[in-house]
Design a protein around this motif. Structure first.
Motif, PDB file in Angstrom:
ATOM      1  N   GLU A  19       0.867  -1.160   0.000  1.00 24.22           N
ATOM      2  CA  GLU A  19       0.000   0.000   0.000  1.00 24.22           C
ATOM      3  C   GLU A  19       0.917   1.227   0.000  1.00 24.22           C
ATOM      4  OE1 GLU A  19      -3.305  -0.490  -0.037  1.00 24.22           O
ATOM      5  OE2 GLU A  19      -3.282  -2.614   0.402  1.00 24.22           O
ATOM      6  N   GLY A 100      -6.100  -9.292   0.824  1.00 22.89           N
ATOM      7  CA  GLY A 100      -6.313  -8.337   1.904  1.00 22.89           C
ATOM      8  C   GLY A 100      -5.871  -6.922   1.568  1.00 22.89           C
ATOM      9  N   ALA A 101      -5.186  -6.738   0.454  1.00 21.49           N
ATOM     10  CA  ALA A 101      -4.757  -5.399   0.043  1.00 21.49           C
ATOM     11  C   ALA A 101      -5.946  -4.621  -0.496  1.00 21.49           C
ATOM     12  CB  ALA A 101      -3.671  -5.500  -1.024  1.00 21.49           C
ATOM     13  N   THR A 102      -5.922  -3.313  -0.369  1.00 19.18           N
ATOM     14  CA  THR A 102      -6.986  -2.492  -0.942  1.00 19.18           C
ATOM     15  C   THR A 102      -6.480  -1.605  -2.080  1.00 19.18           C
ATOM     16  OG1 THR A 102      -6.620  -0.831   0.776  1.00 19.18           O
ATOM     17  CG2 THR A 102      -8.365  -2.463   1.178  1.00 19.18           C
ATOM     18  N   ALA A 103      -5.241  -1.161  -1.999  1.00 17.34           N
ATOM     19  CA  ALA A 103      -4.665  -0.305  -3.046  1.00 17.34           C
ATOM     20  C   ALA A 103      -3.200  -0.658  -3.245  1.00 17.34           C
ATOM     21  CB  ALA A 103      -4.829   1.161  -2.675  1.00 17.34           C
ATOM     22  N   PRO A 104      -2.903  -1.897  -3.651  1.00 19.83           N
ATOM     23  CA  PRO A 104      -1.497  -2.291  -3.793  1.00 19.83           C
ATOM     24  C   PRO A 104      -0.820  -1.576  -4.961  1.00 19.83           C
ATOM     25  CG  PRO A 104      -2.904  -3.992  -4.676  1.00 19.83           C
ATOM     26  CD  PRO A 104      -3.809  -2.979  -4.043  1.00 19.83           C
ATOM     27  N   ASP A 156       0.205   1.202 -10.067  1.00 21.48           N
ATOM     28  CA  ASP A 156      -0.978   0.708  -9.372  1.00 21.48           C
ATOM     29  C   ASP A 156      -1.227  -0.760  -9.714  1.00 21.48           C
ATOM     30  OD1 ASP A 156      -3.516   0.956  -7.912  1.00 21.48           O
ATOM     31  OD2 ASP A 156      -4.448   0.819  -9.903  1.00 21.48           O
ATOM     32  N   THR A 158      -4.048  -2.361  -8.268  1.00 15.22           N
ATOM     33  CA  THR A 158      -5.388  -2.582  -7.719  1.00 15.22           C
ATOM     34  C   THR A 158      -6.132  -3.693  -8.450  1.00 15.22           C
ATOM     35  OG1 THR A 158      -5.489  -0.284  -6.995  1.00 15.22           O
ATOM     36  CG2 THR A 158      -7.588  -1.465  -7.152  1.00 15.22           C
ATOM     37  N   SER A 159      -5.923  -3.839  -9.737  1.00 16.56           N
ATOM     38  CA  SER A 159      -6.632  -4.876 -10.487  1.00 16.56           C
ATOM     39  C   SER A 159      -6.169  -6.285 -10.105  1.00 16.56           C
ATOM     40  CB  SER A 159      -6.493  -4.657 -11.996  1.00 16.56           C
ATOM     41  OG  SER A 159      -5.138  -4.709 -12.377  1.00 16.56           O
ATOM     42  N   VAL A 161      -5.797  -7.140  -6.732  1.00 16.83           N
ATOM     43  CA  VAL A 161      -6.183  -7.369  -5.334  1.00 16.83           C
ATOM     44  C   VAL A 161      -6.737  -8.772  -5.181  1.00 16.83           C
ATOM     45  CG1 VAL A 161      -7.913  -6.736  -3.592  1.00 16.83           C
ATOM     46  CG2 VAL A 161      -6.593  -4.955  -4.727  1.00 16.83           C
ATOM     47  N   GLY A 162      -6.316  -9.434  -4.114  1.00 22.02           N
ATOM     48  CA  GLY A 162      -6.798 -10.790  -3.821  1.00 22.02           C
ATOM     49  C   GLY A 162      -6.031 -11.884  -4.536  1.00 22.02           C
TER      50      GLY A 162
END
Length: 168
Positions: A19, A100-104, A156, A158-159, A161-162
């Motif tokens: 993050e 668990g990341a929201t904005a990696p 970024d 974000t795509s 995440v998980g």
């Protein structure tokens, strides 16, 4: 991925996954079982850390492209030995879980000199399947190609995440 058809000189330093506001964690003495978690940082201060190299094509006379440079505390790539040699080599991160990341994001500093077309030869890729398939990420900032001044980038993720990913 590093393609060096016409020159040499690419250095990468201080890779950070996590993050944007997360602090860097200290270097771990041993790689943990499975994927590493974020925040994960590899400063390349004393070794290449958990990163591996994959020399796909070595030009004539070359025995490696990527090497840890202890003098400058970085990973350095070159395909120059008595002239430029067409080569392909990858510096590959360990698996990194973004569960668990929201904005990696991945942040790194790099510099280069003597590359033909840096955006085509010095690229960054991501894999979600242990390196079986790779998708290119866009590096927003490249250096001048005429000096070894580091430039910083943050990309970024974000795509992803998980997912568990590798960067090369």
């Amino acid at each position: 991925q590093l393609l060096l058809p016409a020159g040499d000189g690419f250095i990468i330093n201080k890779i950070y996954f996590g993050e944007p506001e997360a602090p860097q964690q200290p270097e771990a003495p041993e790689k943990p079982e499975g994927a590493v978690t974020i925040p994960y940082s590899e400063p390349f201060a004393t070794t290449q850390g958990y990163f591996t190299t994959n020399d796909v094509v070595l030009g004539e006379g070359l025995t490696y492209v990527w090497i840890f440079d202890s003098q400058y505390s970085c990973m350095k790539a070159s395909a120059y030995k008595n002239g430029a040699k067409a080569s392909e080599s990858w510096l590959v991160s360990p698996e990194i879980t973004l569960v668990g990341a929201t904005a990696p994001a991945v942040s790194f500093e790099h510099c280069h000199k003597f590359a033909g077309t840096p955006s085509e030869e010095l690229t960054l890729w991501i894999s979600e399947d242990k390196g079986a398939n790779w998708n290119q990420l866009t590096i927003p900032v490249y250096g001048t190609n005429s000096d070894y001044n580091f430039v910083a980038n943050t990309i970024d993720l974000t795509s992803y995440v998980g997912k568990t990913v590798q960067i090369a």
